[in-house]
Design a protein around this motif. Structure first.
Motif, PDB file in Angstrom:
ATOM      1  N   UNK A   1       0.815  -1.219   0.000  1.00  0.00           N
ATOM      2  CA  UNK A   1       0.000   0.000   0.000  1.00  0.00           C
ATOM      3  C   UNK A   1       0.848   1.268   0.000  1.00  0.00           C
ATOM      4  N   UNK A   2       2.147   1.116  -0.258  1.00  0.00           N
ATOM      5  CA  UNK A   2       3.086   2.238  -0.140  1.00  0.00           C
ATOM      6  C   UNK A   2       2.742   3.403  -1.058  1.00  0.00           C
ATOM      7  N   UNK A   3       2.284   3.102  -2.280  1.00  0.00           N
ATOM      8  CA  UNK A   3       1.995   4.171  -3.235  1.00  0.00           C
ATOM      9  C   UNK A   3       0.875   5.064  -2.730  1.00  0.00           C
ATOM     10  N   UNK A   4      -0.213   4.444  -2.274  1.00  0.00           N
ATOM     11  CA  UNK A   4      -1.326   5.217  -1.738  1.00  0.00           C
ATOM     12  C   UNK A   4      -0.933   5.922  -0.452  1.00  0.00           C
ATOM     13  N   UNK A   5      -0.208   5.220   0.396  1.00  0.00           N
ATOM     14  CA  UNK A   5       0.234   5.811   1.661  1.00  0.00           C
ATOM     15  C   UNK A   5       1.058   7.069   1.425  1.00  0.00           C
ATOM     16  N   UNK A   6       1.960   7.006   0.450  1.00  0.00           N
ATOM     17  CA  UNK A   6       2.816   8.151   0.160  1.00  0.00           C
ATOM     18  C   UNK A   6       1.994   9.341  -0.330  1.00  0.00           C
ATOM     19  N   UNK A   7       1.020   9.063  -1.217  1.00  0.00           N
ATOM     20  CA  UNK A   7       0.222  10.162  -1.774  1.00  0.00           C
ATOM     21  C   UNK A   7      -0.644  10.829  -0.722  1.00  0.00           C
ATOM     22  N   UNK A   8      -1.033  10.075   0.312  1.00  0.00           N
ATOM     23  CA  UNK A   8      -1.866  10.648   1.365  1.00  0.00           C
ATOM     24  C   UNK A   8      -1.033  11.365   2.428  1.00  0.00           C
ATOM     25  N   UNK A   9       0.004  10.697   2.901  1.00  0.00           N
ATOM     26  CA  UNK A   9       0.758  11.253   4.026  1.00  0.00           C
ATOM     27  C   UNK A   9       1.561  12.502   3.649  1.00  0.00           C
ATOM     28  N   UNK A  10       2.055  12.547   2.410  1.00  0.00           N
ATOM     29  CA  UNK A  10       2.856  13.717   2.020  1.00  0.00           C
ATOM     30  C   UNK A  10       2.030  15.001   1.976  1.00  0.00           C
ATOM     31  N   UNK A  11       0.717  14.870   1.860  1.00  0.00           N
ATOM     32  CA  UNK A  11      -0.150  16.051   1.837  1.00  0.00           C
ATOM     33  C   UNK A  11      -0.064  16.844   3.139  1.00  0.00           C
ATOM     34  N   UNK A  12       0.223  16.137   4.224  1.00  0.00           N
ATOM     35  CA  UNK A  12       0.161  16.779   5.536  1.00  0.00           C
ATOM     36  C   UNK A  12       1.511  17.342   5.993  1.00  0.00           C
ATOM     37  N   UNK A  13       2.552  17.120   5.215  1.00  0.00           N
ATOM     38  CA  UNK A  13       3.874  17.594   5.613  1.00  0.00           C
ATOM     39  C   UNK A  13       3.951  19.105   5.417  1.00  0.00           C
ATOM     40  N   UNK A  14       4.027  19.828   6.508  1.00  0.00           N
ATOM     41  CA  UNK A  14       4.123  21.282   6.458  1.00  0.00           C
ATOM     42  C   UNK A  14       2.932  21.980   5.842  1.00  0.00           C
ATOM     43  N   UNK A  15       1.781  21.299   5.813  1.00  0.00           N
ATOM     44  CA  UNK A  15       0.606  21.860   5.129  1.00  0.00           C
ATOM     45  C   UNK A  15      -0.179  22.808   6.029  1.00  0.00           C
ATOM     46  N   UNK A  16      -0.833  23.749   5.401  1.00  0.00           N
ATOM     47  CA  UNK A  16      -1.784  24.614   6.083  1.00  0.00           C
ATOM     48  C   UNK A  16      -3.174  23.988   5.963  1.00  0.00           C
ATOM     49  N   UNK A  17      -3.983  24.177   7.002  1.00  0.00           N
ATOM     50  CA  UNK A  17      -5.339  23.621   6.982  1.00  0.00           C
ATOM     51  C   UNK A  17      -6.250  24.610   6.267  1.00  0.00           C
ATOM     52  N   UNK A  18      -6.411  24.405   4.970  1.00  0.00           N
ATOM     53  CA  UNK A  18      -7.231  25.310   4.172  1.00  0.00           C
ATOM     54  C   UNK A  18      -7.900  24.522   3.053  1.00  0.00           C
ATOM     55  N   UNK A  19      -8.596  25.232   2.179  1.00  0.00           N
ATOM     56  CA  UNK A  19      -9.316  24.568   1.100  1.00  0.00           C
ATOM     57  C   UNK A  19      -8.381  23.820   0.162  1.00  0.00           C
ATOM     58  N   UNK A  20      -7.185  24.321  -0.023  1.00  0.00           N
ATOM     59  CA  UNK A  20      -6.224  23.641  -0.893  1.00  0.00           C
ATOM     60  C   UNK A  20      -5.892  22.249  -0.347  1.00  0.00           C
ATOM     61  N   UNK A  21      -5.718  22.139   0.964  1.00  0.00           N
ATOM     62  CA  UNK A  21      -5.422  20.834   1.570  1.00  0.00           C
ATOM     63  C   UNK A  21      -6.581  19.878   1.347  1.00  0.00           C
ATOM     64  N   UNK A  22      -7.794  20.347   1.556  1.00  0.00           N
ATOM     65  CA  UNK A  22      -8.961  19.484   1.371  1.00  0.00           C
ATOM     66  C   UNK A  22      -9.126  19.082  -0.105  1.00  0.00           C
ATOM     67  N   UNK A  23      -8.833  19.996  -1.017  1.00  0.00           N
ATOM     68  CA  UNK A  23      -8.917  19.667  -2.446  1.00  0.00           C
ATOM     69  C   UNK A  23      -7.900  18.589  -2.816  1.00  0.00           C
ATOM     70  N   UNK A  24      -6.689  18.723  -2.297  1.00  0.00           N
ATOM     71  CA  UNK A  24      -5.649  17.734  -2.584  1.00  0.00           C
ATOM     72  C   UNK A  24      -5.989  16.392  -1.949  1.00  0.00           C
ATOM     73  N   UNK A  25      -6.567  16.438  -0.769  1.00  0.00           N
ATOM     74  CA  UNK A  25      -6.969  15.204  -0.098  1.00  0.00           C
ATOM     75  C   UNK A  25      -8.090  14.508  -0.861  1.00  0.00           C
ATOM     76  N   UNK A  26      -9.028  15.283  -1.359  1.00  0.00           N
ATOM     77  CA  UNK A  26     -10.115  14.719  -2.167  1.00  0.00           C
ATOM     78  C   UNK A  26      -9.556  14.012  -3.399  1.00  0.00           C
ATOM     79  N   UNK A  27      -8.635  14.657  -4.100  1.00  0.00           N
ATOM     80  CA  UNK A  27      -8.028  14.057  -5.286  1.00  0.00           C
ATOM     81  C   UNK A  27      -7.273  12.782  -4.931  1.00  0.00           C
ATOM     82  N   UNK A  28      -6.556  12.809  -3.805  1.00  0.00           N
ATOM     83  CA  UNK A  28      -5.776  11.634  -3.398  1.00  0.00           C
ATOM     84  C   UNK A  28      -6.685  10.457  -3.048  1.00  0.00           C
ATOM     85  N   UNK A  29      -7.789  10.717  -2.363  1.00  0.00           N
ATOM     86  CA  UNK A  29      -8.720   9.641  -2.003  1.00  0.00           C
ATOM     87  C   UNK A  29      -9.393   9.048  -3.241  1.00  0.00           C
ATOM     88  N   UNK A  30      -9.775   9.903  -4.176  1.00  0.00           N
ATOM     89  CA  UNK A  30     -10.391   9.416  -5.404  1.00  0.00           C
ATOM     90  C   UNK A  30      -9.392   8.586  -6.217  1.00  0.00           C
TER      91      UNK A  30
END
Length: 352
Positions: free
Chosen positions: A66-95
């Protein structure tokens, strides 16, 4: 290592309705000395001395798969701000991870509410909150396979070609033997000679009887296997069926026929109807669950091949739209690579 079957307590099993004309429980159906009788779902089996090392190896392979999916999800949170951009990127990663639209929107909406209500301000806190939501979503899928409730336990195994169905049957047969269960295999895939041969190889390898015909009605093969098991006092019958696509309506009707014929051979059988899914098929897996569940009323899933390009998010889609229990997941070809689904371990691997 393979202590993953929930065994029915003796006192509960004694009060269960008896199957008409069924053979009595054999000694093999009693819990092995190395395993305690399971009084509740929280009871823990006794593991061998080698279990911790084997467990670490299994978890390592699961994380790798599951490393590929794990990497795409966890890297989103590295130094990220909690804003609409984070949620948009998270939505794309989950899809992209095959979580599907319904599960993705549910997770995002619930996550946003949790962030607001709990006044979360750090990205790592949001990641932890997402892990908790995923665990809550997937935990209802976690269910042990019970032994000792029926004599014999009849398991009908279905799935499309290439999902690893026949190999999975062979692995499960070996695991059942480890738990002192006698097994009969029914080669119900009468359309494909290779399937019969493959099942026969597993039968020889595990010293298990295989009921087969060169040609003929797969329902008749299943009926003969159940009759043979009842006559011999065998604990478990596993019926292989021909791989097919849900769109092949005439073949889906044949599966219904096999199920009806099995029921004629033993009242209440098959007690387990399992669908084997290739973890690499993404949203097609969800379509398969819907179609086979509509046709056969599935009791459980086995998800294989979570060891390559599999994205893993499809479990979230299944949990949200068609929550059929996931009995086992597989990460490779070896017998020990098929293990019971554990929601906590899966979420930990998905969001490392």
């Amino acid at each position: 290592m393979f202590s993953f079957f929930k065994r029915k307590p003796k006192e509960e099993a004694a009060t269960a309705p008896a199957q008409p004309a069924a053979a009595p429980l054999t000694a093999a159906a009693a819990p092995p000395a190395s395993l305690p009788e399971t009084a509740s779902a929280d009871s823990q089996p006794v593991l061998s001395d080698a279990a911790p090392e084997q467990k670490r190896s299994w978890l390592s392979r699961l994380k790798s798969g599951l490393a590929k999916t794990s990497s795409s999800l966890t890297t989103l949170f590295i130094g990220a701000r909690i804003d609409d951009d984070l949620y948009d990127e998270l939505e794309a990663a989950l899809l992209t991870a095959d979580a599907g639209v319904e599960a993705t929107l549910f997770l995002l909406d619930t996550l946003k509410k949790k962030v607001k209500d709990e006044k979360l301000t750090e990205a790592e806190q949001v990641k932890t909150a997402l892990k908790a939501l995923l665990l809550e979503l997937l935990t209802p899928l976690q269910k042990p396979l019970e032994l000792g409730r029926h004599q014999p336990l009849v398991m009908m195994i279905t799935g499309v070609n290439g999902a690893g169905k026949t190999t999975t049957i062979g692995k499960l047969a070996k695991h059942l033997q480890v738990h002192q269960q006698s097994v009969i295999l029914a080669a119900g895939d009468t359309f494909r000679a290779a399937a019969r041969e493959q099942l026969a190889i597993w039968g020889e390898r595990n010293d298990v009887t295989v009921i087969a015909q060169e040609s003929g009605d797969p329902a008749a093969v299943a009926f003969d296997a159940v009759a043979s098991a009842r006559a011999r006092g065998t604990d478990v019958v596993m019926v292989d069926t021909a791989g097919r696509l849900p769109t092949q309506l005439h073949l889906m009707e044949e599966l219904r026929k096999i199920k009806r014929v099995i029921a004629k051979g033993m009242d209440g059988a098959p007690q387990e109807v399992l669908l084997v899914i290739d973890g690499n098929t993404g949203q097609n897996a969800l379509a398969q669950v819907r179609a086979f569940d509509d046709a056969l009323q599935l009791t459980g899933l086995i998800i294989t091949k979570l060891d390559g390009t599999a994205k893993g998010g499809v479990l979230a889609a299944i949990a949200k739209t068609r929550p059929v229990p996931v009995y086992f997941i597989g990460v490779g070809e070896q017998i020990e690579d098929l293990q019971p689904f554990n929601a906590q371990e899966f979420v930990d691997a998905l969001l490392q």
